[in-house]
Structure formats: structure tokens, C-alpha cells
Design an enzyme around this catalytic site. Structure first.
Site, PDB file in Angstrom:
ATOM      1  N   TRP A 198     -23.249  15.993   6.829  1.00 39.30           N
ATOM      2  CA  TRP A 198     -22.163  15.353   6.094  1.00 39.30           C
ATOM      3  C   TRP A 198     -22.016  15.942   4.697  1.00 39.30           C
ATOM      4  O   TRP A 198     -22.997  16.196   4.004  1.00 39.30           O
ATOM      5  CB  TRP A 198     -22.421  13.848   5.977  1.00 39.30           C
ATOM      6  N   THR A 252       0.847  -1.183   0.000  1.00 38.30           N
ATOM      7  CA  THR A 252       0.000   0.000   0.000  1.00 38.30           C
ATOM      8  C   THR A 252       0.887   1.239   0.000  1.00 38.30           C
ATOM      9  O   THR A 252       2.088   1.158   0.266  1.00 38.30           O
ATOM     10  CB  THR A 252      -0.909   0.019   1.244  1.00 38.30           C
ATOM     11  N   GLU A 291      -5.571  -4.615  -1.381  1.00 39.58           N
ATOM     12  CA  GLU A 291      -5.997  -5.740  -0.538  1.00 39.58           C
ATOM     13  C   GLU A 291      -7.020  -6.653  -1.221  1.00 39.58           C
ATOM     14  O   GLU A 291      -7.327  -7.737  -0.700  1.00 39.58           O
ATOM     15  CB  GLU A 291      -6.583  -5.217   0.774  1.00 39.58           C
ATOM     16  N   LYS A 295     -17.653  16.550   8.182  1.00 38.97           N
ATOM     17  CA  LYS A 295     -18.817  16.788   9.024  1.00 38.97           C
ATOM     18  C   LYS A 295     -18.838  18.256   9.401  1.00 38.97           C
ATOM     19  O   LYS A 295     -18.009  18.735  10.167  1.00 38.97           O
ATOM     20  CB  LYS A 295     -18.782  15.919  10.278  1.00 38.97           C
TER      21      LYS A 295
END
Length: 538
Positions: free
Chosen positions: A440, A182, A326, A435
Site C-alpha cells: 500500500w 456534496t 455529512e 496498491k
């Protein structure tokens, strides 16, 4: 339980190239290389050269279970290593040259690689880090002898004297094959160790009509890097189906891509959105057409709707995909279904262009709330995206703890919805949701809308501290060229397209930082601009 009576043949990666060399032996493979002429050969010769490469690596002391690192672009030699290294029982670590050098060093040391194979224009990087590499014993440049770099061994010279057949072993299909890391934006990179079984199953599923829909008539140019999650598995899915491969090396600018697309009859390509922004800009400026190009898959970040529309006008279908290192990496692919087509072409396109994709066999997924309760697939309720399946990570390389829960689910870190047609839509990363005053804001939706503004190369949105509203969005906009877009133009573009309180408090023109895998680096933006709105509210 009554056992079946079928042969127990292991799934081995090298058998993919073996098959292609027999079933599609004369199918052409074309490759640009670093400062070399274009290379042309076929699957049959690629199979023979992979055998020579395996012999050469064995001569250098590589044994089953050893790790070998590559630091290379999208070329035929790198493609050969994709089969030679795992085929001899070793593990290929595809090192990412775009990582910060301390992270690059970490991945090679963490892998414990014995040999490092690199493209010629990587030699300067390797010269800088050689002294920090703890296990590498041989440094091999992927080049011909004529263009070799002093102080390195030469790939073509090493394989030239080797036999063109190799005693390929029958390997345990659960043996490690590829080690991909990653990008490590919040710490050291993490290693994901793919097995032969996971790679072969992923390749079989990826080529299906409901996914990438490959056939022997396709001409495929991978513009996703071979070092990034094995180029989304294209080398394997393509070889199984006998496609003609066109490898662009490190030349991903619009003009270079267009030359290969036109000259080689490319029908299918894929890559991150920034590559295709530059490609479309090149076509717009030159008036050229995309030739035989039929389909483009785009992943890494959400596809701006205006990009999909632009390709559609050129007769090129855009498919979004979603996945991660992954997940090997394909998780979903955006392809139509009869139920979707029944809604009409406009509605079908709207779903295809605005969703990451639909479920494919081999990947189970669900969305859950904060209490781990499964949420309905209504396209409205969003939750944490969980996945499991035969090509999904169980634990990171050298990690003691499992990365999955007791039922085998892996938390992707994404927030998403799933609709009644089985299409998944990412609304944000958990760490990137903004937020503001209890409401949101989706940074991804804002970025997609902003990316459609004329003159924008890439737009990034991040939430930063605000004394009154807790968080407010800021937007960083990288123009296609100097002066191609202004802050006022951005606000005029956004105003009719977003809710008023979504309007970024600050729009900044400048370079957008990207991670080593071509994704927007939100952490870098927050680190740099995190206090830009910190003055007391008025």
C-alpha cells in the site's frame, strides 16, 4: 423512567443571533462585498436586518418548509440569510457556484427552491441556467439599488420597507434548516439536510476550548466558503461567543487576505490549504507579518507539515480539522492535551501537525477492518473510519434508504488510524489508496511531502494502471508560478524523504484539478492520466 422537570425549550438557530444581539449587540461585523464599499455594523443591527429579510421572503411567498437557495460569497447579507431563512421555518440551500453547471442546476431543482438569492457576479451564471430551473419563482440580487442588475429583484430594496422585528416561531428543533450538497465527483451531488438541533449542538461543541476555543475577544475571518457546509459552522459558533466577524467576500488571494488581517486585527481564520499556500507566498515575497493572527484552522485536505512549520515561525498556530458535509462538518479538531504536552513541545507539535485531530464530544468514532471488527487505537493499525452522533447524517435528502448501519454508524469512506491519545489520522480515502505489487502507498503522505518542496502550490498523487505492478503512483504538481519548480527538483526533494518504491513513476507539471469544495479531484486526474503508464513493463 422518571421524567425530568426542566423546561422543554427547542434549540432554534435564530435564537443564536437573538442572543448575540443582546449579549454582544455592539460587537462589530465587517464585510467586503462585490464592487461595494466595506460594510460595517453590529449584531444588534444584523438581528434587525434578519427580521426584515424574513418579512421580505414571506412577501415573496416563502412559507415554512419551503426551500430557498443562495448563490453567494462570504458577506454580511449571506450571514443574515443564515438566520432569517431557517428562523422563519424555511430551509436554506447554500448552492455551490464552483460546481459544474449541470450539477448546480441539479442541486437547485433537487432542493425544489422557490427563491434564489445571488451575489451580483453570479448573475451571468444564473442567466445561463435560468431556463433549466424548474421551481424558482424569484431571483434576488444581494446588492444595493445603486448597483442592481437588470432583470433581477434587489435585496436592499425588498427589505428596506419591512419591519425590524419579526414574529419568530418556536420551531420543532428537528425541523430542517440547511441543505448542503456534496460535490458529486462520482455521480449526482447528494443533499444533506441539517436540522436546527444538529446545527445548534454542533455550534456549542465547536466553540469549546478543546475545539475552536472562541471568545468575545476573537476576530474571526472565515475563509472557508459559507456555501460549503455552513463554513464549518463558524457563523453559529462565533455568534454564540460574540466574536467580531470579518467577511472577505470572494477575495481569497494572499494580498487581499493580508489587508483584512492587518486592518481588522484578525486573530483567527480557516480554510483549505491552497488558500494558505498563496497567503504564505505573499508574506514571503513582501516581508509582511501576519499582524494579530494567532490561529488558523485548515481542513478539506491534509495540511502539509512544512506549511505548519512556516506558520509556527510566524507565531501562528495551525490546527488541522477533519469533517465532511455529512458531519455538519466538524468531526475532530487538533488541539493539545496535558498527556500530549507532557511529551515535550517538539512531540506535541509533531502530533498536532500530522494528525487531523482528536475526538470531540458529540462525535463517536471507531475504525474497523474488512470484516467490521473494531481495531485498536494504537496509531498503527488502519481501518475504515466510522462515525455517529447528533450532527451526523442519517440519510440523504429525498433518499429512501438510510445511510447508516443498524447500530447508527456512518461509513466516512476514509481509511485512518487512531492513537492512544485519541488523535485520528487519515491515511487515505478508500478509493484513493494505491496498491502496488501487493503493497500500500498513501497518496496523502506523498502529497504532504511534495507540498513542502519550494515553488510548489499544490501536489496531487493518484494510482494509475501498471501492467506489472497493478497500480503505480503518478504525481501532478502545480507550481506557484511558471518555472518555480521542475521535475528534477521534485525528485531530488522526494528522494531522501520517501521509501524508494513510493517514488512516482511520472511527475507531471500542470494545473491540479479541484472539486467544488477545494479538494483535489482524484477522479479527474485518473480520467485524464489513467493510461499514462499502460505501456508494457520492461
Amino acid at each position: 423512567m422518571l421524567q425530568g422537570l426542566m423546561q422543554d425549550a427547542p434549540l432554534n438557530i435564530h435564537d443564536i443571533l437573538r442572543f448575540a444581539s443582546v449579549a454582544h449587540g455592539s460587537r462589530e461585523l465587517v464585510s467586503r462585498n462585490v464592487d461595494e464599499p466595506v460594510w460595517r455594523y453590529d449584531y444588534a443591527r444584523a438581528w434587525r436586518r434578519a427580521a426584515q429579510a424574513a418579512h421580505a421572503l414571506a412577501t415573496l411567498g416563502v412559507e415554512p418548509g419551503d426551500r430557498v437557495s443562495s448563490l453567494a460569497w462570504n458577506t454580511h447579507r449571506h450571514f443574515e440569510l443564515f438566520f432569517a431563512v431557517p428562523g422563519m421555518g424555511a430551509v436554506l440551500h447554500t448552492a455551490n457556484p464552483r460546481l459544474p453547471e449541470d450539477h448546480l442546476v441539479f442541486t437547485i431543482n433537487h432542493a425544489g427552491s422557490k427563491v434564489l438569492l445571488l451575489d451580483r457576479n453570479m448573475a451571468e451564471i444564473v442567466d445561463r441556467i435560468k431556463g433549466q430551473l424548474e421551481t424558482v419563482q424569484h431571483y434576488v440580487v444581494l446588492s444595493d439599488a445603486e448597483r442592481m442588475v437588470d432583470g433581477f429583484e434587489c435585496y436592499e430594496s425588498l427589505i428596506a420597507a419591512e419591519a425590524e422585528d419579526y414574529p419568530w416561531p418556536k420551531l420543532d428543533e428537528n425541523a430542517g434548516a440547511f441543505l448542503c450538497y456534496t460535490s458529486g465527483t462520482t455521480g449526482d451531488p447528494k443533499g444533506v439536510l441539517y436540522s436546527h438541533r444538529s446545527v445548534v449542538l454542533h455550534a456549542l461543541a465547536a466553540g469549546l476550548p478543546g475545539a475552536l476555543n472562541f471568545s468575545a475577544f476573537d476576530v474571526v475571518m472565515p475563509c472557508q466558503s459559507l456555501y460549503h457546509a455552513t463554513a464549518w459552522g463558524l457563523p453559529f459558533a462565533g455568534a454564540i461567543n460574540g466574536v467580531k466577524f470579518v467577511f472577505p467576500c470572494d477575495r481569497f488571494d494572499g494580498a487581499s487576505l493580508q489587508q483584512m488581517i492587518a486592518d481588522e486585527g484578525v486573530t483567527f481564520s480557516g480554510g483549505v490549504p491552497t488558500i494558505w499556500t498563496m497567503y504564505l507566498d505573499h508574506l514571503a515575497k513582501t516581508g509582511e507579518a501576519p499582524g494579530k493572527l494567532q490561529r488558523v484552522i485548515i481542513g478539506g485536505s491534509a495540511v502539509p507539515r512544512d506549511m505548519a512549520v512556516a506558520f509556527d515561525r510566524l507565531g501562528v498556530a495551525v490546527q488541522q480539522i477533519w469533517g465532511m458535509t455529512e458531519t455538519s462538518p466538524l468531526g475532530v479538531v487538533s488541539t493539545p492535551t496535558p498527556a500530549l504536552a507532557a511529551l515535550g513541545k517538539d512531540d506535541e507539535n509533531e502530533v498536532i501537525w500530522t494528525r487531523q485531530g482528536r475526538m470531540m464530544f458529540g462525535i463517536e468514532m471507531k475504525i474497523v477492518d474488512d470484516d467490521d471488527n473494531a481495531l485498536p487505537h494504537d496509531g498503527e493499525q488502519s481501518g475504515a473510519l466510522m462515525v455517529r452522533g447528533p450532527w451526523v447524517l442519517e440519510r440523504y435528502y429525498r433518499a429512501d434508504a438510510s445511510a447508516i448501519d443498524a447500530e447508527g454508524w456512518f461509513d466516512t469512506g476514509d481509511i485512518s488510524t487512531i492513537d492512544r491519545f485519541g488523535f485520528m489520522r487519515i491515511t487515505d480515502r478508500k478509493k484513493d489508496v494505491i496498491k502496488s505489487g501487493g503493497e500500500w502507498i498513501s497518496s496523502i503522505d506523498l502529497e504532504n511531502i511534495a507540498a513542502g518542496c519550494p515553488g510548489v502550490k499544490v501536489a496531487a498523487v493518484a494510482g494509475v494502471y501498471h501492467s506489472k505492478w497493478e497500480e503505480r503512483p503518478i504525481m501532478l504538481v502545480e507550481p506557484l508560478e511558471v518555472g518555480s519548480v521542475t521535475e528534477d527538483a521534485m525528485r531530488e526533494w522526494l528522494e531522501p524523504r520517501i521509501i524508494k518504491w513510493w517514488m512516482p513513476d511520472r511527475i507531471i507539471l500542470g494545473a491540479v484539478p479541484l472539486t467544488a469544495t477545494g479538494k483535489i479531484d482524484k477522479k479527474a486526474i485518473r480520467d485524464k492520466y489513467g493510461q499514462v503508464l499502460a505501456e508494457p513493463a520492461t
